[in-house]
Scaffold this motif. Structure first.
Motif, mmCIF file in Angstrom:
data_model
loop_
_atom_site.group_PDB
_atom_site.id
_atom_site.type_symbol
_atom_site.label_atom_id
_atom_site.label_comp_id
_atom_site.label_asym_id
_atom_site.label_seq_id
_atom_site.Cartn_x
_atom_site.Cartn_y
_atom_site.Cartn_z
ATOM 1 N N LEU A 90 0.885 -1.224 0.038
ATOM 2 C CA LEU A 90 0.026 -0.048 0.062
ATOM 3 C C LEU A 90 0.797 1.072 -0.036
ATOM 4 O O LEU A 90 0.404 2.235 -0.388
ATOM 5 N N VAL A 101 -1.092 4.183 -2.126
ATOM 6 C CA VAL A 101 -2.221 4.090 -2.810
ATOM 7 C C VAL A 101 -3.233 5.051 -2.355
ATOM 8 O O VAL A 101 -3.487 5.268 -0.956
ATOM 9 N N SER A 185 -8.358 -2.627 -4.651
ATOM 10 C CA SER A 185 -7.860 -3.562 -5.563
ATOM 11 C C SER A 185 -6.413 -3.172 -5.797
ATOM 12 O O SER A 185 -6.051 -2.901 -6.819
ATOM 13 N N TRP A 186 -5.291 -3.275 -4.842
ATOM 14 C CA TRP A 186 -4.105 -3.191 -4.931
ATOM 15 C C TRP A 186 -3.236 -4.108 -4.105
ATOM 16 O O TRP A 186 -3.728 -4.385 -3.032
ATOM 17 N N THR A 187 -2.127 -4.641 -4.562
ATOM 18 C CA THR A 187 -1.749 -5.738 -4.198
ATOM 19 C C THR A 187 -0.100 -5.134 -3.889
ATOM 20 O O THR A 187 0.424 -4.554 -4.527
ATOM 21 N N ASP A 190 1.148 -4.982 -7.702
ATOM 22 C CA ASP A 190 0.896 -3.644 -7.935
ATOM 23 C C ASP A 190 2.141 -2.754 -7.508
ATOM 24 O O ASP A 190 2.574 -1.972 -8.386
ATOM 25 N N ALA A 191 2.447 -2.972 -6.210
ATOM 26 C CA ALA A 191 3.522 -2.008 -6.087
ATOM 27 C C ALA A 191 4.828 -2.354 -6.565
ATOM 28 O O ALA A 191 5.820 -1.656 -6.864
ATOM 29 N N GLN A 194 5.565 -0.792 -9.884
ATOM 30 C CA GLN A 194 5.924 0.686 -9.668
ATOM 31 C C GLN A 194 7.626 0.907 -9.498
ATOM 32 O O GLN A 194 8.047 1.791 -9.802
#
Length: 196
Positions: A90, A101, A185-187, A190-191, A194
């Motif tokens: 997050l 996020v 909806s971020w896991t 997803d990080a 980045q």
């Protein structure tokens, strides 16, 4: 990672490789699992090894953890070349710049109120604790007597459900902990995206 120290040839092969993308979990990988989050012992070899791995151009080295970035950086003093993602992805830091996020405006105050209730609940059971992690909350059950864990877990999950009328929380129910995070909806994956 502690096991890697017993394989110096593997470490040297990593350090010598021209291109590298290496991401490490913290608890259980860079440090052994401990009875409580603040009982860990960080080998002084860890920061220097990660720094060595990240020095060459064309490399991406990072840490991805359920811990908060503030907690991770209190244990590890790393150069800006190491990327760090905390709170299950997050929040993340790239080249010294902090990102998070987007969260609903009511999330943090609601999480703080839930944390206060979970702290009170955990305080009544030997070995239980609630941890404030800025964007998430963890209820730690690792030191709770085995015959008390199921009842406490049930009470924790009931408290979370009763505090989640607006659906802003989601739960990660682990073997020895219960994590509360935003329902986004971020896991961790997803990080990691980045980082590149």
């Amino acid at each position: 990672m502690n096991q890697l120290f017993s394989h110096p040839d593997f470490i040297e092969a990593l350090v010598a490789s021209p291109k590298l993308a290496a991401f490490f979990d913290f608890d259980g990988t860079l440090v052994p699992i401990a009875d409580a989050p603040d009982h860990i012992v960080v080998s002084p070899k860890i920061p220097s090894l990660l720094t060595r791995l990240s020095r060459k151009k064309g490399r991406t080295v990072g840490i991805v953890s359920g811990r908060s970035i503030a907690d991770l950086t209190s244990y590890l003093h790393l150069p800006n070349s190491i990327r760090v993602a905390g709170n299950h992805g997050l929040e993340w830091v790239i080249d010294g710049t902090y990102h998070t996020v987007p969260l609903p405006g009511t999330y943090i105050p609601s999480l703080r109120a839930l944390y206060d209730r979970l702290t009170s609940l955990a305080g009544g059971v030997a070995g239980a604790s609630a941890e404030w992690k800025e964007l998430t909350v963890s209820c730690h059950l690792r030191q709770v007597a085995p015959d008390a864990i199921d009842a406490l877990r049930t009470r924790i999950l009931q408290e979370i459900r009763s505090s989640n009328a607006d659906g802003i929380f989601s739960v990660i129910d682990g073997l020895r902990d219960v994590d509360v995070r935003p329902a986004v909806s971020w896991t961790k994956a997803d990080a990691l995206r980045q980082f590149f």
